[in-house]
Enzyme design. Structure first.
Site, mmCIF file in Angstrom:
data_model
loop_
_atom_site.group_PDB
_atom_site.id
_atom_site.type_symbol
_atom_site.label_atom_id
_atom_site.label_comp_id
_atom_site.label_asym_id
_atom_site.label_seq_id
_atom_site.Cartn_x
_atom_site.Cartn_y
_atom_site.Cartn_z
ATOM 1 C CB SER A 1 -0.965 -0.003 1.182
ATOM 2 O OG SER A 1 -0.288 -0.287 2.381
ATOM 3 C CE LYS B 1 -7.369 0.417 1.190
ATOM 4 N NZ LYS B 1 -6.610 -0.548 1.969
ATOM 5 C CG HIS C 1 -3.996 -0.970 -1.938
ATOM 6 N ND1 HIS C 1 -4.655 0.225 -2.164
ATOM 7 C CD2 HIS C 1 -3.572 -0.917 -0.653
ATOM 8 C CE1 HIS C 1 -4.602 0.963 -1.078
ATOM 9 N NE2 HIS C 1 -3.956 0.296 -0.142
HETATM 10 C C1 LIG Z 1 -6.647 -0.719 3.461
HETATM 11 C C2 LIG Z 1 -5.996 -2.020 3.713
HETATM 12 C C3 LIG Z 1 -6.574 -2.953 4.576
HETATM 13 C C4 LIG Z 1 -7.790 -2.639 5.408
HETATM 14 O O1 LIG Z 1 -8.936 -2.586 4.652
HETATM 15 P P1 LIG Z 1 -10.221 -1.803 5.233
HETATM 16 O O2 LIG Z 1 -11.351 -2.425 4.498
HETATM 17 O O3 LIG Z 1 -10.007 -0.361 4.965
HETATM 18 O O4 LIG Z 1 -10.275 -2.105 6.697
HETATM 19 C C5 LIG Z 1 -5.957 -4.184 4.711
HETATM 20 N N1 LIG Z 1 -4.833 -4.483 4.034
HETATM 21 C C6 LIG Z 1 -4.242 -3.593 3.202
HETATM 22 C C7 LIG Z 1 -3.001 -3.977 2.468
HETATM 23 C C8 LIG Z 1 -4.802 -2.332 3.029
HETATM 24 O O5 LIG Z 1 -4.212 -1.457 2.229
#
Ligand SMILES: *Cc1c(COP(=O)(O)O)cnc(C)c1O
Length: 394
Positions: A183, A242, A211
Site C-alpha cells: 500500500s 477501496k 489494493h
Molecule cells: C486498506 C488495507 C486494509 C484494510 O482494509 P479496510 O477495508 O479499509 O479495513 C488491509 N490491508 C491492506 C493492504 C490495506 O491497504
C-alpha cells in the site's frame, strides 16, 4: 477540563508538534470525487482509494437506498446470533463465484478480515513468515495469534526461503503471508515464487489483496488471477472499502476454512454485521466489475499516463507498478511541506512518514482513479512540478 491522569497524552502530542509530525484531519465536504472539496478548497484528489469511482456509482447508490427501504438501516445483531440476512449470504456467494473459490466470508472491514483470520487459524505453537511491508492489520492478527513471527526483508525470496528452511523441522503450522499490492510502495508481490516456496515447505499461503481487488486480474479479480495461480493460494483476503467503493472485507478459501471462521473469527462472532445497505452496495459493485470492464481499463490508462509524467519530471517513484505511485522525497518535514504546498496550489496528495514508511523514505503518495480526466492529471503534474522545483526536490 484537564484530567491529571491523561496529561501524558498532551505531552506526547506536544512532542509530535515539536517534530512537525502533528497532522490535522482533512475534512471532505461532499462526495469523494476526482476533484473534491476538502477544508473549503477545491483540489484534485490524489489521496482516495476510490479506484473506480464506485463510491458514487448510480447503481450502488440505488441498491443501498432500496435495501434501506426494504430492510432498514441496521442488522441488529452479530452474524452468529440474529444478524445474518439474506443479503449477507448473497454477497458471500457472489464473491466466492467471482473469485473462483469454494466459499467466502464477509467481515466488517479488511482490517478485521485480516486480523480475525490470522488470529483464528494460528496459535502459539505456530510460525508466521511475513514480508516486512505487510499491512498493519496482518501484523496485528499475527500478534493476536501469539504465533512466532519471522519477518523477511521486502520481497526478498532468498531470505524468505531461509526462514522456511530454518523452521521446517519445527512442529506447528506455518503461514506465509504477503500483501498482493503493497500500500505504500505500489509494487506487486512476487506471488508465483512465494506460492512455490509455500508448497515446497508445506506452509499455508495467504495473500491480502486490499489494493488489488478491482485493480489487478480479469475484471479486478486480484493478484491470484493476475498471475493465474487459481487453486494454489489457500487464503485470499480482500477489501470492499477501496475499489469496491463501500465498506468491508472478505476472506476466500475452502468451504471448511470459511465454516471454521464462522465459528472462531472474533470480529465475526463479537461485532455486529454490515447494515443491509452496505452489503447490497457491495453486491452491486461486483456486478459493475463484470459489466463495466472499461472502468479498470481507464484506471490503468490513467495510471500509465500519470506515472510516465512523474518519471519524465525526474521524480523518484520507487518500485511502483500500480495506480499507487509514491513520490519519495526522503526527509519527513520536507514531505509534509511539499504536501501542504500542493494542497494550497490545488492538489491533495497526502504525505507519509515514519512509522508508516521507513525513516529517510518519507514521501507523498499519489493514487489516480478511473474517473480523473486527462486534463486533471496534466494539471496535477504541472502543480507537482512547480511545487517540487520550489522546494528543490527536482
Ligand atoms: C486498506 C488495507 C486494509 C484494510 O482494509 P479496510 O477495508 O479499509 O479495513 C488491509 N490491508 C491492506 C493492504 C490495506 O491497504
Amino acid at each position: 477540563m484537564p484530567r491529571a491522569q491523561l496529561t501524558f497524552l498532551t505531552d506526547e502530542l506536544n512532542k509530535l508538534r515539536e517534530q512537525k509530525l502533528y497532522q490535522r484531519l482533512r475534512i471532505l465536504e461532499g462526495e469523494q470525487l476526482p476533484v473534491s472539496r476538502f477544508d473549503g478548497r477545491e483540489v484534485i484528489n490524489l489521496s482516495s482509494n476510490n479506484y473506480l469511482g464506485l463510491t458514487t456509482h448510480p447503481k450502488l447508490r440505488r441498491r443501498a437506498i432500496e435495501a434501506i427501504e426494504r430492510y432498514g438501516v441496521g442488522s441488529g445483531a452479530v452474524r452468529t446470533i440474529a444478524g445474518t440476512m439474506t443479503v449477507h449470504m448473497a454477497l458471500e456467494e457472489k464473491i466466492a463465484k467471482f473469485k473462483n473459490v469454494e466459499a467466502a466470508v464477509v467481515f466488517q472491514s479488511g482490517f478485521t478480515a485480516n486480523a480475525g483470520t490470522v488470529q483464528a487459524i494460528l496459535g502459539k505453537e505456530d510460525v508466521i513468515v511475513s514480508d516486512e511491508l505487510n499491512h498493519a492489520s496482518i501484523i496485528d492478527g499475527c500478534r493476536l495469534s501469539r504465533a512466532e513471527i519471522k519477518v523477511f526483508p521486502h520481497k526478498d525470496l532468498d531470505a524468505c526461503e531461509k526462514v522456511l528452511q530454518e523452521i521446517a523441522a519445527r512442529p506447528g503450522r506455518k503461514l506465509l503471508v504477503t500483501d498482493g499490492v503493497f500500500s505504500m510502495e505500489g509494487d506487486i508481490a512476487p506471488l508465483p515464487a512465494l506460492v512455490e516456496l509455500a508448497e515446497r515447505y508445506g506452509a499455508i499461503m495467504m495473500i491480502d489483496d486490499a489494493h488489488s481487488s478491482g485493480v489487478l486480474g480479469r475484471n479486478g479479480r486480484g493478484t491470484v488471477d493476475h498471475f493465474d495461480l487459481h487453486g494454489r493460494v489457500d487464503i485470499q483476503v480482500g477489501t470492499l472499502s477501496k475499489a469496491v467503493g463501500a465498506l468491508g472485507g472478505y476472506v476466500c478459501s475452502t468451504r471448511d476454512t470459511i465454516d471454521f471462521l464462522y465459528h472462531r473469527a472474533r470480529p465475526f462472532l463479537f461485532s455486529t454485521s454490515h447494515p443491509p445497505s452496505v452489503a447490497a452496495s457491495c453486491l452491486a459493485a461486483f456486478e459493475v466489475l463484470e459489466e463495466e470492464p472499461q472502468l479498470i481499463q481507464r484506471l490503468w490508462d490513467n495510471t500509465n499516463f500519470f506515472k510516465e509524467g512523474l518519471k519524465r519530471l525526474g521524480f523518484d517513484t520507487g518500485m511502483s507498478e500500480t495506480p499507487i505511485t509514491p513520490v519519495i522525497v526522503g526527509d519527513v518535514a520536507l514531505a509534509h511541506q511539499f504536501s501542504r504546498d500542493l494542497f494550497e496550489a490545488g492538489v491533495f496528495a497526502q504525505s507519509i512518514g515514519f512509522p508508516t514508511v521507513p525513516k529517510g523514505k518519507a514521501r507523498i503518495r499519489t493514487i489516480v482513479t478511473a474517473t480523473h480526466t486527462r486534463d486533471e492529471l496534466s494539471r496535477a503534474l504541472h502543480i507537482l512540478e512547480t511545487g517540487a522545483k520550489k522546494l528543490r526536490i527536482i
